[in-house]
Design a protein around this motif. Structure first.
Motif, PDB file in Angstrom:
ATOM      1  N   GLU A   1      86.298  28.220   0.412  1.00  0.00           N
ATOM      2  CA  GLU A   1      87.702  27.840   0.612  1.00  0.00           C
ATOM      3  C   GLU A   1      88.541  28.118  -0.630  1.00  0.00           C
ATOM      4  OE1 GLU A   1      88.992  27.366   3.539  1.00  0.00           O
ATOM      5  OE2 GLU A   1      86.960  27.554   4.339  1.00  0.00           O
ATOM      6  N   LEU A   2      87.987  27.913  -1.820  1.00  0.00           N
ATOM      7  CA  LEU A   2      88.723  28.273  -3.038  1.00  0.00           C
ATOM      8  C   LEU A   2      89.029  29.768  -3.056  1.00  0.00           C
ATOM      9  CD1 LEU A   2      86.868  26.130  -5.738  1.00  0.00           C
ATOM     10  CD2 LEU A   2      89.216  25.799  -4.892  1.00  0.00           C
ATOM     11  N   VAL A   3      88.063  30.562  -2.655  1.00  0.00           N
ATOM     12  CA  VAL A   3      88.237  32.017  -2.621  1.00  0.00           C
ATOM     13  C   VAL A   3      89.327  32.416  -1.641  1.00  0.00           C
ATOM     14  CG1 VAL A   3      87.083  34.158  -1.864  1.00  0.00           C
ATOM     15  CG2 VAL A   3      85.940  32.602  -3.466  1.00  0.00           C
ATOM     16  N   VAL A   4      89.269  31.894  -0.406  1.00  0.00           N
ATOM     17  CA  VAL A   4      90.278  32.299   0.577  1.00  0.00           C
ATOM     18  C   VAL A   4      91.657  31.758   0.210  1.00  0.00           C
ATOM     19  CG1 VAL A   4      88.616  32.656   2.437  1.00  0.00           C
ATOM     20  CG2 VAL A   4      89.748  30.464   2.237  1.00  0.00           C
ATOM     21  N   LEU A   5      91.694  30.604  -0.420  1.00  0.00           N
ATOM     22  CA  LEU A   5      92.986  30.074  -0.869  1.00  0.00           C
ATOM     23  C   LEU A   5      93.588  30.938  -1.964  1.00  0.00           C
ATOM     24  CD1 LEU A   5      92.200  26.270  -0.837  1.00  0.00           C
ATOM     25  CD2 LEU A   5      94.025  27.402   0.475  1.00  0.00           C
ATOM     26  N   ARG A   6      92.771  31.353  -2.921  1.00  0.00           N
ATOM     27  CA  ARG A   6      93.316  32.166  -4.019  1.00  0.00           C
ATOM     28  C   ARG A   6      93.836  33.499  -3.498  1.00  0.00           C
ATOM     29  NH1 ARG A   6      96.770  32.557  -7.305  1.00  0.00           N
ATOM     30  NH2 ARG A   6      96.476  33.984  -9.043  1.00  0.00           N
ATOM     31  N   ALA A   7      93.080  34.151  -2.627  1.00  0.00           N
ATOM     32  CA  ALA A   7      93.559  35.409  -2.048  1.00  0.00           C
ATOM     33  C   ALA A   7      94.854  35.177  -1.272  1.00  0.00           C
ATOM     34  CB  ALA A   7      92.497  36.027  -1.148  1.00  0.00           C
ATOM     35  N   SER A   8      94.917  34.084  -0.530  1.00  0.00           N
ATOM     36  CA  SER A   8      96.113  33.781   0.257  1.00  0.00           C
ATOM     37  C   SER A   8      97.312  33.490  -0.637  1.00  0.00           C
ATOM     38  CB  SER A   8      95.842  32.606   1.198  1.00  0.00           C
ATOM     39  OG  SER A   8      94.823  32.943   2.117  1.00  0.00           O
ATOM     40  N   GLN A   9      97.088  32.868  -1.798  1.00  0.00           N
ATOM     41  CA  GLN A   9      98.174  32.678  -2.768  1.00  0.00           C
ATOM     42  C   GLN A   9      98.695  34.029  -3.231  1.00  0.00           C
ATOM     43  OE1 GLN A   9      96.224  30.325  -5.781  1.00  0.00           O
ATOM     44  NE2 GLN A   9      97.049  28.397  -4.982  1.00  0.00           N
ATOM     45  N   LEU A  10      97.778  34.906  -3.605  1.00  0.00           N
ATOM     46  CA  LEU A  10      98.172  36.225  -4.114  1.00  0.00           C
ATOM     47  C   LEU A  10      98.925  37.036  -3.060  1.00  0.00           C
ATOM     48  CD1 LEU A  10      94.876  37.052  -5.993  1.00  0.00           C
ATOM     49  CD2 LEU A  10      97.101  36.578  -7.057  1.00  0.00           C
ATOM     50  N   ASN A  11      98.540  36.858  -1.805  1.00  0.00           N
ATOM     51  CA  ASN A  11      99.161  37.606  -0.709  1.00  0.00           C
ATOM     52  C   ASN A  11     100.351  36.898  -0.080  1.00  0.00           C
ATOM     53  OD1 ASN A  11      97.430  39.882  -0.761  1.00  0.00           O
ATOM     54  ND2 ASN A  11      95.833  38.695   0.244  1.00  0.00           N
ATOM     55  N   HIS A  12     100.695  35.724  -0.589  1.00  0.00           N
ATOM     56  CA  HIS A  12     101.855  34.966  -0.106  1.00  0.00           C
ATOM     57  C   HIS A  12     101.754  34.645   1.384  1.00  0.00           C
ATOM     58  CE1 HIS A  12     103.740  35.756  -3.970  1.00  0.00           C
ATOM     59  NE2 HIS A  12     103.347  37.003  -3.815  1.00  0.00           N
ATOM     60  N   CYS A  13     100.562  34.248   1.823  1.00  0.00           N
ATOM     61  CA  CYS A  13     100.354  33.943   3.235  1.00  0.00           C
ATOM     62  C   CYS A  13     100.420  32.435   3.458  1.00  0.00           C
ATOM     63  CB  CYS A  13      99.014  34.506   3.715  1.00  0.00           C
ATOM     64  SG  CYS A  13      98.790  34.260   5.490  1.00  0.00           S
ATOM     65  N   ALA A  14     101.574  31.968   3.866  1.00  0.00           N
ATOM     66  CA  ALA A  14     101.791  30.529   4.054  1.00  0.00           C
ATOM     67  C   ALA A  14     100.904  29.966   5.159  1.00  0.00           C
ATOM     68  CB  ALA A  14     103.261  30.259   4.360  1.00  0.00           C
ATOM     69  N   PHE A  15     100.730  30.706   6.251  1.00  0.00           N
ATOM     70  CA  PHE A  15      99.896  30.219   7.337  1.00  0.00           C
ATOM     71  C   PHE A  15      98.471  29.974   6.852  1.00  0.00           C
ATOM     72  CE2 PHE A  15      96.832  30.569  10.695  1.00  0.00           C
ATOM     73  CZ  PHE A  15      97.374  29.795  11.703  1.00  0.00           C
ATOM     74  N   CYS A  16      97.893  30.966   6.167  1.00  0.00           N
ATOM     75  CA  CYS A  16      96.508  30.842   5.701  1.00  0.00           C
ATOM     76  C   CYS A  16      96.378  29.767   4.630  1.00  0.00           C
ATOM     77  CB  CYS A  16      95.989  32.188   5.195  1.00  0.00           C
ATOM     78  SG  CYS A  16      95.808  33.411   6.534  1.00  0.00           S
ATOM     79  N   LEU A  17      97.364  29.640   3.760  1.00  0.00           N
ATOM     80  CA  LEU A  17      97.322  28.567   2.761  1.00  0.00           C
ATOM     81  C   LEU A  17      97.314  27.208   3.435  1.00  0.00           C
ATOM     82  CD1 LEU A  17      99.732  29.917   0.030  1.00  0.00           C
ATOM     83  CD2 LEU A  17      97.326  29.302  -0.300  1.00  0.00           C
ATOM     84  N   ASP A  18      98.185  27.013   4.376  1.00  0.00           N
ATOM     85  CA  ASP A  18      98.270  25.743   5.087  1.00  0.00           C
ATOM     86  C   ASP A  18      96.947  25.431   5.789  1.00  0.00           C
ATOM     87  OD1 ASP A  18      99.816  23.479   6.144  1.00  0.00           O
ATOM     88  OD2 ASP A  18      99.710  24.537   8.059  1.00  0.00           O
ATOM     89  N   MET A  19      96.408  26.399   6.477  1.00  0.00           N
ATOM     90  CA  MET A  19      95.160  26.214   7.208  1.00  0.00           C
ATOM     91  C   MET A  19      93.991  25.936   6.266  1.00  0.00           C
ATOM     92  SD  MET A  19      93.451  28.904   9.823  1.00  0.00           S
ATOM     93  CE  MET A  19      91.920  29.566   9.235  1.00  0.00           C
ATOM     94  N   HIS A  20      93.843  26.748   5.226  1.00  0.00           N
ATOM     95  CA  HIS A  20      92.670  26.621   4.368  1.00  0.00           C
ATOM     96  C   HIS A  20      92.770  25.454   3.384  1.00  0.00           C
ATOM     97  CE1 HIS A  20      90.321  29.836   6.004  1.00  0.00           C
ATOM     98  NE2 HIS A  20      91.448  30.522   6.131  1.00  0.00           N
ATOM     99  N   LEU A  21      93.962  24.972   3.104  1.00  0.00           N
ATOM    100  CA  LEU A  21      94.062  23.734   2.326  1.00  0.00           C
ATOM    101  C   LEU A  21      93.451  22.580   3.109  1.00  0.00           C
ATOM    102  CD1 LEU A  21      97.585  24.148   0.740  1.00  0.00           C
ATOM    103  CD2 LEU A  21      95.441  23.777  -0.520  1.00  0.00           C
ATOM    104  N   ALA A  22      93.730  22.526   4.402  1.00  0.00           N
ATOM    105  CA  ALA A  22      93.148  21.465   5.239  1.00  0.00           C
ATOM    106  C   ALA A  22      91.631  21.598   5.301  1.00  0.00           C
ATOM    107  CB  ALA A  22      93.753  21.527   6.645  1.00  0.00           C
ATOM    108  N   ILE A  23      91.149  22.817   5.468  1.00  0.00           N
ATOM    109  CA  ILE A  23      89.701  23.038   5.550  1.00  0.00           C
ATOM    110  C   ILE A  23      89.039  22.721   4.207  1.00  0.00           C
ATOM    111  CG2 ILE A  23      87.894  24.753   5.924  1.00  0.00           C
ATOM    112  CD1 ILE A  23      89.902  26.169   7.854  1.00  0.00           C
ATOM    113  N   ALA A  24      89.677  23.115   3.099  1.00  0.00           N
ATOM    114  CA  ALA A  24      89.122  22.837   1.772  1.00  0.00           C
ATOM    115  C   ALA A  24      88.954  21.342   1.559  1.00  0.00           C
ATOM    116  CB  ALA A  24      90.024  23.430   0.689  1.00  0.00           C
TER     117      ALA A  24
END
Length: 148
Positions: free
Chosen positions: A34-57
């Motif tokens: 989850e840290l990995v997917v969150l960091r990539a999502s931060q770099l890619n500015h993907c709000a949907f994925c950040l929101d989703m993976h913060l909950a999963i993390a």
């Protein structure tokens, strides 16, 4: 900006979901995944994925401190261990590719912390989340659609 309705052909979505699931499972560390997917999502500015993976993390026990400082992981040395830092560095190198390749020293550092199989799954996970980020960003999918 208006969300674009159709995300992917269902067969493509299933294939991408399968890649994500296999890579996460093979990495063997759900919190790190989850840290990995969150960091990539931060770099890619993907709000949907950040929101989703913060909950999963949070479900996987990632600390609020790590979540708060993830964007500045390089400066937060006491918050992330060496293995996490190696994974995050590789995540950034694979995601950004500013020099057109992953620097040898970044890959070598990750290889110190992950055996060959887990390293392959880590790279696969970074590739998978980058694919998802690009789908969600290109379709302008807003945060809030994920429910556990």
């Amino acid at each position: 900006m208006t969300p674009r309705t159709r995300l992917l052909d269902p067969a493509v979505a299933r294939a991408m979901s399968a890649l994500s699931a296999v890579a996460k499972k093979g990495l063997g560390d759900p919190a790190l995944a989850e840290l990995v997917v969150l960091r990539a999502s931060q770099l890619n500015h993907c709000a949907f994925c950040l929101d989703m993976h913060l909950a999963i993390a949070r479900e996987h026990g990632v600390s609020e401190r790590q979540l708060d400082l993830l964007a500045t992981w390089e400066e937060a040395e006491d918050v992330f261990d060496e293995r996490e830092r190696a994974a995050l560095a590789l995540t950034e190198a694979v995601t950004v590719l500013t020099d057109g390749f992953v620097p040898d020293e970044v890959y070598a550092q990750a290889a110190k912390h992950f055996d060959e199989v887990r390293l392959a799954h880590l790279v696969g996970l970074v590739v998978a989340i980058n694919n998802w980020n690009r789908v969600m960003v290109s379709r302008r999918i807003p945060p809030g659609g994920y429910t556990p």
